[in-house]
Scaffold this motif. Structure first.
Motif, PDB file in Angstrom:
ATOM      1  N   LEU A 246       0.015  18.052  -8.813  1.00 29.26           N
ATOM      2  CA  LEU A 246      -1.207  18.852  -8.973  1.00 29.26           C
ATOM      3  C   LEU A 246      -0.986  20.260  -8.410  1.00 29.26           C
ATOM      4  O   LEU A 246      -1.356  21.264  -9.029  1.00 29.26           O
ATOM      5  CB  LEU A 246      -2.356  18.157  -8.240  1.00 29.26           C
TER       6      LEU A 246
ATOM      7  N   ILE B 193      -0.105   8.539  -4.738  1.00 25.23           N
ATOM      8  CA  ILE B 193      -1.118   9.556  -4.414  1.00 25.23           C
ATOM      9  C   ILE B 193      -0.422  10.843  -3.943  1.00 25.23           C
ATOM     10  O   ILE B 193      -0.801  11.944  -4.337  1.00 25.23           O
ATOM     11  CB  ILE B 193      -2.119   9.029  -3.364  1.00 25.23           C
TER      12      ILE B 193
ATOM     13  N   PHE C 298       2.490  14.919   5.758  1.00 25.80           N
ATOM     14  CA  PHE C 298       2.673  15.434   4.390  1.00 25.80           C
ATOM     15  C   PHE C 298       1.345  15.892   3.794  1.00 25.80           C
ATOM     16  O   PHE C 298       1.249  16.963   3.194  1.00 25.80           O
ATOM     17  CB  PHE C 298       3.308  14.351   3.500  1.00 25.80           C
ATOM     18  N   PHE C 299       0.307  15.077   3.994  1.00 22.80           N
ATOM     19  CA  PHE C 299      -0.975  15.422   3.371  1.00 22.80           C
ATOM     20  C   PHE C 299      -1.662  16.598   4.069  1.00 22.80           C
ATOM     21  O   PHE C 299      -2.317  17.411   3.407  1.00 22.80           O
ATOM     22  CB  PHE C 299      -1.888  14.191   3.291  1.00 22.80           C
TER      23      PHE C 299
ATOM     24  N   VAL D  45     -10.112  18.004  -4.919  1.00 24.40           N
ATOM     25  CA  VAL D  45      -9.237  16.878  -5.298  1.00 24.40           C
ATOM     26  C   VAL D  45      -8.167  16.647  -4.235  1.00 24.40           C
ATOM     27  O   VAL D  45      -7.899  15.499  -3.853  1.00 24.40           O
ATOM     28  CB  VAL D  45      -8.603  17.123  -6.698  1.00 24.40           C
ATOM     29  N   GLN D  46      -7.573  17.741  -3.727  1.00 27.29           N
ATOM     30  CA  GLN D  46      -6.534  17.600  -2.704  1.00 27.29           C
ATOM     31  C   GLN D  46      -7.104  16.939  -1.445  1.00 27.29           C
ATOM     32  O   GLN D  46      -6.476  16.052  -0.863  1.00 27.29           O
ATOM     33  CB  GLN D  46      -5.939  18.979  -2.343  1.00 27.29           C
TER      34      GLN D  46
ATOM     35  N   GLY E 258       5.153   0.925  11.026  1.00 25.46           N
ATOM     36  CA  GLY E 258       3.894   1.296  10.376  1.00 25.46           C
ATOM     37  C   GLY E 258       3.377   2.631  10.886  1.00 25.46           C
ATOM     38  O   GLY E 258       2.960   3.489  10.112  1.00 25.46           O
TER      39      GLY E 258
ATOM     40  N   LEU F 245      -6.589   4.218   3.149  1.00 24.31           N
ATOM     41  CA  LEU F 245      -5.556   3.210   2.880  1.00 24.31           C
ATOM     42  C   LEU F 245      -4.724   2.889   4.128  1.00 24.31           C
ATOM     43  O   LEU F 245      -4.298   1.762   4.324  1.00 24.31           O
ATOM     44  CB  LEU F 245      -4.628   3.706   1.769  1.00 24.31           C
ATOM     45  N   LEU F 246      -4.516   3.929   4.925  1.00 21.34           N
ATOM     46  CA  LEU F 246      -3.700   3.723   6.138  1.00 21.34           C
ATOM     47  C   LEU F 246      -4.474   2.918   7.183  1.00 21.34           C
ATOM     48  O   LEU F 246      -3.937   2.319   8.050  1.00 21.34           O
ATOM     49  CB  LEU F 246      -3.260   5.075   6.711  1.00 21.34           C
TER      50      LEU F 246
ATOM     51  N   LEU G 133      -3.981  27.893   1.287  1.00 22.69           N
ATOM     52  CA  LEU G 133      -3.255  29.168   1.176  1.00 22.69           C
ATOM     53  C   LEU G 133      -3.203  29.645  -0.277  1.00 22.69           C
ATOM     54  O   LEU G 133      -3.337  30.843  -0.553  1.00 22.69           O
ATOM     55  CB  LEU G 133      -1.837  29.028   1.734  1.00 22.69           C
TER      56      LEU G 133
ATOM     57  N   LEU H  11      -1.391  24.022   2.347  1.00 19.61           N
ATOM     58  CA  LEU H  11      -0.793  24.794   1.237  1.00 19.61           C
ATOM     59  C   LEU H  11      -1.833  25.102   0.159  1.00 19.61           C
ATOM     60  O   LEU H  11      -1.863  26.205  -0.382  1.00 19.61           O
ATOM     61  CB  LEU H  11       0.357  24.014   0.612  1.00 19.61           C
TER      62      LEU H  11
ATOM     63  N   LYS I 245       0.829  -1.213   0.000  1.00 22.01           N
ATOM     64  CA  LYS I 245       0.000   0.000   0.000  1.00 22.01           C
ATOM     65  C   LYS I 245       0.864   1.263   0.000  1.00 22.01           C
ATOM     66  O   LYS I 245       0.427   2.328  -0.426  1.00 22.01           O
ATOM     67  CB  LYS I 245      -0.936   0.014   1.207  1.00 22.01           C
ATOM     68  N   TRP I 246       2.129   1.118   0.435  1.00 23.76           N
ATOM     69  CA  TRP I 246       3.019   2.292   0.482  1.00 23.76           C
ATOM     70  C   TRP I 246       3.314   2.825  -0.907  1.00 23.76           C
ATOM     71  O   TRP I 246       3.495   4.021  -1.099  1.00 23.76           O
ATOM     72  CB  TRP I 246       4.323   1.952   1.219  1.00 23.76           C
TER      73      TRP I 246
ATOM     74  N   SER J 223       0.034  19.495   2.727  1.00 23.70           N
ATOM     75  CA  SER J 223      -0.389  19.716   1.341  1.00 23.70           C
ATOM     76  C   SER J 223      -1.761  20.403   1.281  1.00 23.70           C
ATOM     77  O   SER J 223      -1.964  21.328   0.484  1.00 23.70           O
ATOM     78  CB  SER J 223      -0.425  18.361   0.639  1.00 23.70           C
TER      79      SER J 223
ATOM     80  N   ILE K 281       2.810  31.294  -3.156  1.00 22.39           N
ATOM     81  CA  ILE K 281       1.569  31.364  -2.383  1.00 22.39           C
ATOM     82  C   ILE K 281       1.663  32.380  -1.251  1.00 22.39           C
ATOM     83  O   ILE K 281       0.653  32.785  -0.709  1.00 22.39           O
ATOM     84  CB  ILE K 281       1.145  29.984  -1.837  1.00 22.39           C
TER      85      ILE K 281
ATOM     86  N   ILE L 155      -8.497   9.466   0.692  1.00 21.95           N
ATOM     87  CA  ILE L 155      -8.127   8.144   0.147  1.00 21.95           C
ATOM     88  C   ILE L 155      -6.931   7.575   0.914  1.00 21.95           C
ATOM     89  O   ILE L 155      -6.909   6.406   1.287  1.00 21.95           O
ATOM     90  CB  ILE L 155      -7.819   8.236  -1.377  1.00 21.95           C
ATOM     91  N   VAL L 156      -5.951   8.451   1.164  1.00 22.69           N
ATOM     92  CA  VAL L 156      -4.754   8.003   1.892  1.00 22.69           C
ATOM     93  C   VAL L 156      -5.126   7.580   3.314  1.00 22.69           C
ATOM     94  O   VAL L 156      -4.640   6.558   3.814  1.00 22.69           O
ATOM     95  CB  VAL L 156      -3.684   9.124   1.880  1.00 22.69           C
TER      96      VAL L 156
ATOM     97  N   PHE M  15       5.595   5.519   9.545  1.00 26.85           N
ATOM     98  CA  PHE M  15       5.291   5.852   8.154  1.00 26.85           C
ATOM     99  C   PHE M  15       3.939   6.549   8.031  1.00 26.85           C
ATOM    100  O   PHE M  15       3.790   7.512   7.290  1.00 26.85           O
ATOM    101  CB  PHE M  15       5.327   4.602   7.274  1.00 26.85           C
ATOM    102  N   SER M  16       2.964   6.037   8.774  1.00 28.28           N
ATOM    103  CA  SER M  16       1.629   6.650   8.734  1.00 28.28           C
ATOM    104  C   SER M  16       1.704   8.101   9.183  1.00 28.28           C
ATOM    105  O   SER M  16       1.084   8.980   8.584  1.00 28.28           O
ATOM    106  CB  SER M  16       0.659   5.888   9.632  1.00 28.28           C
TER     107      SER M  16
ATOM    108  N   ILE N 214       0.320   4.793  -1.831  1.00 23.25           N
ATOM    109  CA  ILE N 214       0.329   6.062  -1.082  1.00 23.25           C
ATOM    110  C   ILE N 214       1.367   7.023  -1.681  1.00 23.25           C
ATOM    111  O   ILE N 214       1.118   8.221  -1.824  1.00 23.25           O
ATOM    112  CB  ILE N 214       0.585   5.800   0.420  1.00 23.25           C
TER     113      ILE N 214
ATOM    114  N   LEU O 171      -7.800  13.240  -2.133  1.00 25.09           N
ATOM    115  CA  LEU O 171      -6.571  12.436  -2.092  1.00 25.09           C
ATOM    116  C   LEU O 171      -6.184  12.136  -0.646  1.00 25.09           C
ATOM    117  O   LEU O 171      -5.771  11.029  -0.308  1.00 25.09           O
ATOM    118  CB  LEU O 171      -5.431  13.155  -2.818  1.00 25.09           C
TER     119      LEU O 171
ATOM    120  N   SER P 174      -0.554  14.501  -5.690  1.00 23.21           N
ATOM    121  CA  SER P 174      -0.889  15.724  -4.945  1.00 23.21           C
ATOM    122  C   SER P 174       0.169  16.803  -5.175  1.00 23.21           C
ATOM    123  O   SER P 174      -0.151  17.972  -5.402  1.00 23.21           O
ATOM    124  CB  SER P 174      -1.009  15.372  -3.460  1.00 23.21           C
TER     125      SER P 174
END
Lengths: 225, 80
Positions: free
Chosen positions: A122, A115, B28-29, B68-69, B18, B79-80, B38, B35, A108-109, B32, A152, B75-76, B21-22, A112, B72, A119
Motif C-alpha cells: 500500500l 497484513i 515494523f508497524f 488504512v495504515q 513470542g 492479533l498479538l 511523513l 513513514l 497468526k504469524w 510504517s 518522502i 488489527i495487528v 516476534f511481537s 500478521i 492495519l 501495508s
C-alpha cells in the motif's frame, strides 16, 4: 500553441520578424486531475505565480507509466498467496522433518505477515502514484518549472526564465514509447548550468515545438521592448 | 538457528520467542505508520507549491491511506 494578437494559433516555425505578441486565449481549458498534458489550463496554479503570469503548458509522465507500475505492484502483492499455494502442492521433501510449512500457514504469524505485506505494498502504491502525480513540468509565460517528488524525504523544484531556454531536444526510444506516442525531452539553458530532462512525456515532439515557439516569441517581444 | 528452532518459534513459540516476534512486528508497524505520516506531510507541502485540479481528491486519498495504515496496525495489535 502560442497565438498572435488576433487570437490566431501559430504553427511551428514562427517568423521571428512577424509582429506578434503573446496573448492568452479567452477560453481556458478545465483539465482533469489525472491529465498528462494540457495547454492553457484554467485550474492549475503554482506558488509565487505573478499576476500577469499565465500557465501555457502542463506536462506529466504518460499515464501508461503509472498503470504499468501499479500493475507490477499488484502482481507483487499476490506473491505470498502464490508462495502458499505452490508450497502446499509442491514436493517439499527438502523441508520435511525440519519445518512444516503447512502448520505455519495456520498460525497468526502468517496473518500478521500478510497484513505487513499489505501495508508495505500500500505504501509502495501510494509512493508510485504521488511520484507520478507530483512529477510535474509547467511552462508559463515567464518561466519553465520542473517539480520532482523523489521520495518522502526529498522533492526538487527548478525553474528557469523562458529567455534562458536555448535548445530543446526530443527522442523516442523503445517499443513502449513508440506504441503510446511518448518521448523524452532534454532542455538546455543558455547558461548551460541547468538541464531539464523529461522522460516518457506524451507527444514529446509537439511539446518541443510548443516550447521553442514560446521561447522565440518571448525573445522577440523582449527584443522589441 | 536451524529450521526446527524457527518452526518452534513460529508455530509453538515460547514466551521469549513470542515476545521477540511481537516486538519486531510492532516496531515494523510503528515505522510504517511514521513513514505514512511523513508521506502525507510531504504531499501537503507539495500541495502548497502547486495547485492541481485533483487537490481535494488527493487530500481525501491521503486521509484514507493514513486511516488504512493505522487500521492495519490496530488489527495487528489485536492479533498479538
Amino acid at each position: 500553441m502560442p497565438v498572435d494578437s488576433s487570437g490566431r494559433k501559430l504553427d511551428s516555425g514562427v517568423d521571428q520578424n512577424a509582429n506578434v505578441q503573446l496573448v492568452y486565449p479567452q477560453q481556458l481549458k478545465t483539465v482533469g486531475g489525472l491529465t498528462s498534458l494540457a495547454s492553457f489550463p484554467s485550474n492549475i496554479g503554482i506558488d509565487g505565480q505573478n499576476k500577469d503570469e499565465y500557465i501555457l503548458l502542463f506536462i506529466r509522465e504518460h499515464k501508461v507509466i503509472l498503470v504499468i507500475n501499479l500493475v507490477i505492484y499488484l502482481v507483487v502483492f499476490t506473491l505470498p498467496f502464490w508462495i502458499k499455494e505452490i508450497s502446499l502442492y509442491m514436493d517439499n521433501s527438502l523441508l520435511n522433518g525440519f519445518f512444516h510449512i503447512e502448520a505455519f500457514f495456520n498460525t497468526k504469524w502468517w496473518l500478521i505477515l500478510l497484513i505487513g505485506w499489505t501495508s508495505y505494498i500500500l505504501s509502495g502504491i501510494f509512493n508510485i502514484f504521488f511520484k507520478w502525480f507530483y512529477n510535474i513540468n509547467i511552462l508559463t509565460t515567464e518561466r519553465f518549472i520542473d517539480i520532482d517528488f523523489e521520495s518522502i524525504f526529498s522533492n526538487h523544484i527548478e525553474s528557469t526564465p523562458i529567455l534562458e531556454i536555448q535548445d530543446v531536444k526530443d527522442s523516442q526510444v523503445g517499443i513502449l514509447q513508440s506504441i503510446f506516442d511518448m518521448g523524452n525531452l532534454t532542455m538546455l539553458t543558455a547558461s548551460g548550468g541547468t538541464v531539464f530532462n523529461l522522460s516518457n512525456v506524451p507527444k514529446a515532439y509537439k511539446i518541443r515545438d510548443f516550447i521553442m515557439d514560446v521561447a522565440i516569441l518571448v525573445k522577440n517581444l523582449k527584443g522589441k521592448n | 538457528m536451524n529450521l526446527g528452532r524457527l518452526e518452534d518459534l513460529l508455530i509453538n513459540p515460547d514466551q521469549l520467542g513470542g515476545l521477540l516476534f511481537s516486538a519486531v512486528v510492532i516496531f515494523f508497524f510503528i515505522y510504517s505508520v511514521i513513514l505514512s505520516l511523513l508521506q502525507v506531510r510531504q504531499i501537503n507541502i507539495l500541495q502548497r507549491k502547486v495547485n492541481t485540479p485533483f487537490d481535494n481528491g488527493i487530500k481525501i486519498l491521503t486521509y484514507i491511506y493514513l486511516f488504512v495504515q493505522i487500521l492495519l496496525f490496530v488489527i495487528v495489535l489485536v492479533l498479538l
